[in-house]
Write an enzyme that holds these catalytic residues in place. Structure first.
Site, PDB file in Angstrom:
ATOM      1  N   HIS A  55     -12.032  -5.658   7.933  1.00 48.58           N
ATOM      2  CA  HIS A  55     -12.734  -5.397   6.663  1.00 48.58           C
ATOM      3  C   HIS A  55     -13.952  -4.534   6.947  1.00 48.58           C
ATOM      4  O   HIS A  55     -14.974  -4.659   6.291  1.00 48.58           O
ATOM      5  CB  HIS A  55     -13.154  -6.691   5.967  1.00 48.58           C
ATOM      6  CG  HIS A  55     -12.008  -7.563   5.567  1.00 48.58           C
ATOM      7  ND1 HIS A  55     -11.397  -8.427   6.439  1.00 48.58           N
ATOM      8  CD2 HIS A  55     -11.330  -7.684   4.396  1.00 48.58           C
ATOM      9  CE1 HIS A  55     -10.408  -9.058   5.827  1.00 48.58           C
ATOM     10  NE2 HIS A  55     -10.341  -8.629   4.587  1.00 48.58           N
ATOM     11  N   GLU A  63       0.827  -1.219   0.000  1.00 44.18           N
ATOM     12  CA  GLU A  63       0.000   0.000   0.000  1.00 44.18           C
ATOM     13  C   GLU A  63       0.857   1.264   0.000  1.00 44.18           C
ATOM     14  O   GLU A  63       0.532   2.238  -0.672  1.00 44.18           O
ATOM     15  CB  GLU A  63      -0.964  -0.004   1.191  1.00 44.18           C
ATOM     16  CG  GLU A  63      -2.085  -1.035   1.074  1.00 44.18           C
ATOM     17  CD  GLU A  63      -1.652  -2.445   1.422  1.00 44.18           C
ATOM     18  OE1 GLU A  63      -0.557  -2.617   1.978  1.00 44.18           O
ATOM     19  OE2 GLU A  63      -2.417  -3.399   1.131  1.00 44.18           O
TER      20      GLU A  63
END
Lengths: 325, 394
Positions: A130, A60
Site C-alpha cells: 500500500h 484490475e
C-alpha cells in the site's frame, strides 16, 4: 475559492468532468455508492446514476480492459485502480493496449479519452503493498502520459486537463496528502498544463526537483539549507511523461547543481532518466555530480519506513554535499 | 448481497460433488456435409442474395489464404496466418451482424473483414506494410483494422480484446446505439486472465457483447486437451451467468442462426452471449510452424471431410442459388485478381520516416520531434544503409 483537501479537489474535478460530458464514466473497486475507499468518488453515483459511476468486480485487468474498450468506442472512461500497488494485473492492458492503440492502428482507433486514477506512495504505514510509487515502469512506455499533482489546487487543474487530454493518462495521486494537504482551490473550472514543470521557488545555488508528495520533503530540506545560507531553486516536475526538459535544464544552467528526489527505489527510477538527460544537456554548466535522493533498493518496508524513505534530512545532507563538492 | 443462491439451491444432507459435465451442452447442427438440412432444423434468416454474398466471401477467403501462403514461401511477405477449415466462423458471424456492430477479432477472422467489404488493395497494402497501409506499416501481416468498417485493429497479445469488447459494448448501450460488439477468440486465448476478466465484467455490467469462441482444437502446437479439462469453453459461460450456445463451427447456417439469435438477445436484454463454435484448424498456426511435428495426417484427413466451404456449396447448388459454372468463373477471377494485387502492392513505397513518430500521441511531442530530426541527419549521412527512406528525406 474554497478550502479543500486533495480528495475534495479530485472529487470536485470529477464532478465537473461528469457534468459537462454525458459520456464520462467513473468506475473501479468500491467507487460506486461507497465513494471509493478514500472517498474520492463520493456522491457521484447519487448525482449521475449507477450507469455512470459504479463498482466493478475485483479485477484490475478487467477494469482497464473495459476502460480501453469504452474509450475506443468514444466514451470518456475515468477508471480507478484502488492502490497503485495493485495496478500490475492491468500492466498488459496499459502497456500493450492503451499506450499502443493509436500507433498500431495508424490512428484508425485510439483510447485518448482514457484516464486512469490511482493513489500511490508511502508514509502511511502501508507496508509493501500500500506504499509503492511505480511511475518509472510506465515512463518506459511511449504513448502514455503520466501526471502527479502535489496539492489540491494542482490536483484539480491537472486532473481536468488529464481527462480532457486526447491521450491515455495515468494520474498518480499522492495518498499521504489526500487529507493532509489542504489549500485554496477555485470552485470553478480550470486546467493546468500537462508536460510543463513549475518553478515553485527561485534560487541560485542548487536546483531541487521532485514530484507529488515528495515536493513537501524537498521544500522542508530547502528551508533547512536556507539557514546555512544555501539558496535552493525548487521545481515540481508535475508531468513524468512527456517531461519538461527545458524548464529543468534552464534552471540547472543557472544554478549549476541538480538534486532529484523520488519516493521510489533508486535503481532505474525516473530520477535516473532525468540525471542522464540533464548531464547531456548541461554538462559544461555542472559544478557537482547530479544527486539522486531516493527510497532504498528494497521492497517498501513497514516498521522501518522512516529509515527507508528519502526524507528531508537525507535531502538536506545531499544538498550540503552537492554545494560543498 | 446476492441471496438467491441460498433461496434457490436444494438442500441436501449427504455430501456430493458436481462437475462441468453435470450440465449437458448440446451442439447445434443445421446443415449436413452433403448439403442437405437436418430433419426439423430451423433455418436462419437467409435469402439468395445474402447466401451468395457469404459464399463469395468464403471463396475470396480461401483463395487469399492460398495465394498469401505462397507469397510468404516466395519471400514476398514475412508472415501469414490462414484460416483453412474455419472460414464459416468468421464469414457466418459477420453475416449475422449489422454494419454498425463492432467486430473485435483475434487474428484468424479475415473472413469477417472480407464479408464487410475490406478491399483487396487494403488487404495487400497491410500485408506488404507499404505507405498505403491503413496501419502505416507498423504491424506484422494480417493485423488489419478499419474504422469505416467497424473492425477493430488486431492486437497480437492474446485475449486483450475480450474485456475491451465488454467496455465497447457498454459504451454502445450507454449512448443508446442499436449496436452490439462481437468478440472473437480461440479456445487457447480463453485460458488468459483477460477472458475471465472480460466475461465477468460483461455479465455484471450488462454489456451487449457476443463472445464468439472458435474452438479449433489447437493453440499453435498445444491440443485443446492440454488447454483445459472442463466441458469446453461453453461450460464456463454458464458459470458467469451468461446465455451460452455450442454450435458446429463448420456449419455456416448454424453459425448464422446462432449469431442472429445472439444479436437480438444482446440488444433487447442488454446482456452478453457466448457462442462456442467447434471446428478444426486444418492449416498451420502461421507460416512459422509446421503441424506435421505435432499431429498426424490421419487426424487432418478426418477434418478435411468436414470442409465448411464445400458444405455450403452443396447446399447452394441444391437450392439452385449457385452453379458449377459460377464456381469455376469465381475462383479463376479471384486467383487472377489476387495475383495482380500482390504485384501492385509489393511495388508501393514503404511509409515515410515521419510515420515512425506520428500517432504515438495525438501530436508529436518535443522530445520525439528531436529524435526524428537527429535520425534524419543520421540517415542522410548513411543513405545506403536506409534505402526505404533515404531518398525521401527533405
Amino acid at each position: 475559492m474554497a478550502q479543500m483537501n486533495l480528495l475534495q479537489a479530485i472529487n470536485n474535478a470529477l464532478d465537473i468532468a461528469m457534468a459537462e460530458n454525458d459520456s464520462a464514466v467513473c468506475f473501479g473497486e468500491d467507487v460506486g455508492h461507497f465513494g471509493g475507499v478514500f472517498r474520492a468518488t463520493s456522491g457521484l453515483q447519487e448525482k449521475y446514476g449507477k450507469t455512470r459511476c459504479f463498482n466493478t468486480p475485483l479485477v484490475e485487468q478487467g477494469i482497464i480492459g473495459f476502460a480501453n474498450g469504452l474509450a475506443a468506442q468514444g466514451s470518456t472512461p475515468i477508471a480507478e485502480i484502488q492502490f497503485a500497488d495493485y495496478i500490475f494485473p492491468a500492466f498488459d492492458q496499459i502497456v500493450n493496449e492503451s499506450a499502443k492503440f493509436r500507433y498500431r492502428s495508424g490512428n484508425e482507433f485510439n483510447v485518448g479519452k482514457l484516464t486512469i486514477r490511482t493513489p500511490y506512495g508511502g508514509g502511511i504505514a502501508g507496508g509493501l503493498y500500500h506504499s509503492q510509487s511505480p511511475e518509472a515502469y510506465f515512463a518506459h512506455t511511449p504513448g502514455l502520459k503520466i501526471v502527479v499533482p502535489r496539492n489540491p489546487y494542482q490536483a484539480k487543474g491537472l486532473l481536468l486537463a488529464s481527462i480532457r487530454d486526447d491521450n491515455p493518462v495515468v494520474f498518480f495521486e499522492p495518498k499521504r496528502l489526500y487529507r493532509a494537504s489542504v489549500g485554496e482551490v477555485p470552485t470553478e473550472d480550470y486546467q493546468l498544463p500537462i508536460g510543463k514543470a513549475e518553478v515553485v521557488q527561485q534560487g541560485s545555488d542548487i536546483t531541487l526537483l521532485a514530484w507529488g508528495a515528495q515536493m513537501e520533503i524537498i521544500e522542508k530540506a530547502a528551508e533547512m539549507a536556507k539557514k546555512d545560507g544555501i539558496s535552493c531553486e525548487i521545481i515540481d516536475l508535475r508531468t513524468i511523461l512527456p517531461w519538461d526538459v527545458e524548464t529543468v535544464a534552464s534552471s540547472v544552467m543557472k544554478t549549476g547543481r541538480l538534486l532529484i528526489s523520488q519516493e521510489a527505489p533508486l535503481t532505474a527510477g525516473f530520477a535516473s532518466e532525468i540525471a542522464a538527460t540533464i548531464q547531456s544537456e548541461c554538462f559544461l554548466h555542472l559544478e557537482s555530480p547530479i544527486a539522486r535522493v531516493c527510497g532504498l533498493d528494497t521492497p517498501y518496508p513497514l516498521a522501518l519506513e522512516k529509515e527507508h524513505a528519502a526524507d528531508h534530512l537525507k535531502v538536506y545532507e545531499a544538498i550540503k554535499n552537492s554545494v560543498n563538492y | 448481497m446476492n441471496t438467491d443462491i441460498y433461496k434457490e439451491s436444494p438442500v441436501v444432507h449427504t455430501a456430493a460433488f458436481i462437475d462441468g459435465h453435470s450440465v449437458e451442452i448440446p451442439i447445434l447442427k443445421i446443415l449436413q456435409q452433403d448439403g442437405t438440412v437436418y430433419d426439423g432444423a430451423e433455418l436462419p434468416e437467409i435469402n439468395q442474395e445474402h447466401a451468395v454474398k457469404m459464399y463469395q466471401a468464403l471463396a475470396f477467403h480461401r483463395v487469399l489464404d492460398e495465394r498469401m501462403i505462397a507469397a510468404q514461401r516466395q519471400g514476398r511477405i514475412s508472415f501469414y496466418m490462414a484460416a483453412l477449415g474455419e472460414e464459416a466462423a468468421s464469414v457466418g458471424g459477420a453475416a449475422g451482424l449489422e454494419p454498425q456492430d463492432m467486430i473485435m477479432a483475434q487474428y484468424r477472422e479475415q473472413g469477417a473483414l472480407i464479408y464487410r467489404g475490406f478491399s483487396l488493395e487494403n488487404f495487400m497494402n497491410q500485408m506488404f506494410s507499404n505507405e498505403k497501409d491503413l496501419g502505416k506499416g507498423r504491424q506484422m501481416p494480417i493485423h488489419y483494422g478499419s474504422n469505416e468498417l467497424n473492425y477493430m485493429t488486431i492486437s497480437s497479445p492474446l485475449g486483450t480484446q475480450i474485456p475491451q469488447a465488454a467496455g465497447y459494448a457498454y459504451g454502445q448501450r450507454l449512448q443508446g446505439q442499436p449496436a452490439v460488439t462481437m468478440c472473437y477468440f480461440g479456445e487457447g486465448a480463453a485460458s488468459e486472465g483477460d477472458f475471465h476478466a472480460g466475461l465477468n465484467m460483461a455479465a455484471v455490467h450488462q454489456c451487449p457483447t457476443i463472445f464468439f469462441c472458435r474452438n479449433n482444437g489447437y493453440a499453435i502446437s498445444t491440443p485443446s486437451e492440454e488447454q483445459y479439462v472442463g466441458n469446453g469453453i461453453a461450460s464456463r459461460g454458464v458459470g458467469y451467468g451468461i446465455k451460452t450456445i455450442r454450435i458446429d463451427g463448420n456449419d455456416i447456417l448454424a453459425v448464422l442462426k446462432a449469431v442472429q439469435l445472439a444479436r437480438a438477445y444482446a440488444l433487447e436484454e442488454n446482456k452478453p452471449v457466448i457462442i462456442e463454435a467447434m471446428s478444426y484448424r486444418l492449416g498451420a498456426h502461421s507460416t512459422s510452424d509446421d503441424p506435421t511435428g505435432y499431429r498426424t495426417k490421419e487426424e487432418e484427413a478426418k477434418w478435411h471431410a468436414h470442409d465448411p466451404i464445400s458444405r455450403m456449396k452443396s447446399w447452394m447448388l441444391a437450392q439452385g442459388w449457385w452453379s458449377e459454372e459460377q464456381e469455376t468463373a469465381l475462383f479463376e477471377k479471384l486467383r487472377e485478381e489476387i495475383l495482380a494485387a500482390v504485384k501492385v502492392a509489393e511495388k508501393i513505397d514503404k511509409p515515410p520516416v515521419e510515420d515512425l513518430v506520428s500517432d504515438v500521441y495525438d501530436q508529436v511531442p518535443q522530445h520525439l520531434q528531436k529524435q526524428l530530426d537527429d535520425l534524419k541527419l543520421h540517415i542522410k549521412k548513411y543513405p545506403e544503409a536506409y534505402p526505404f527512406t533515404a531518398g525521401r528525406i527533405k
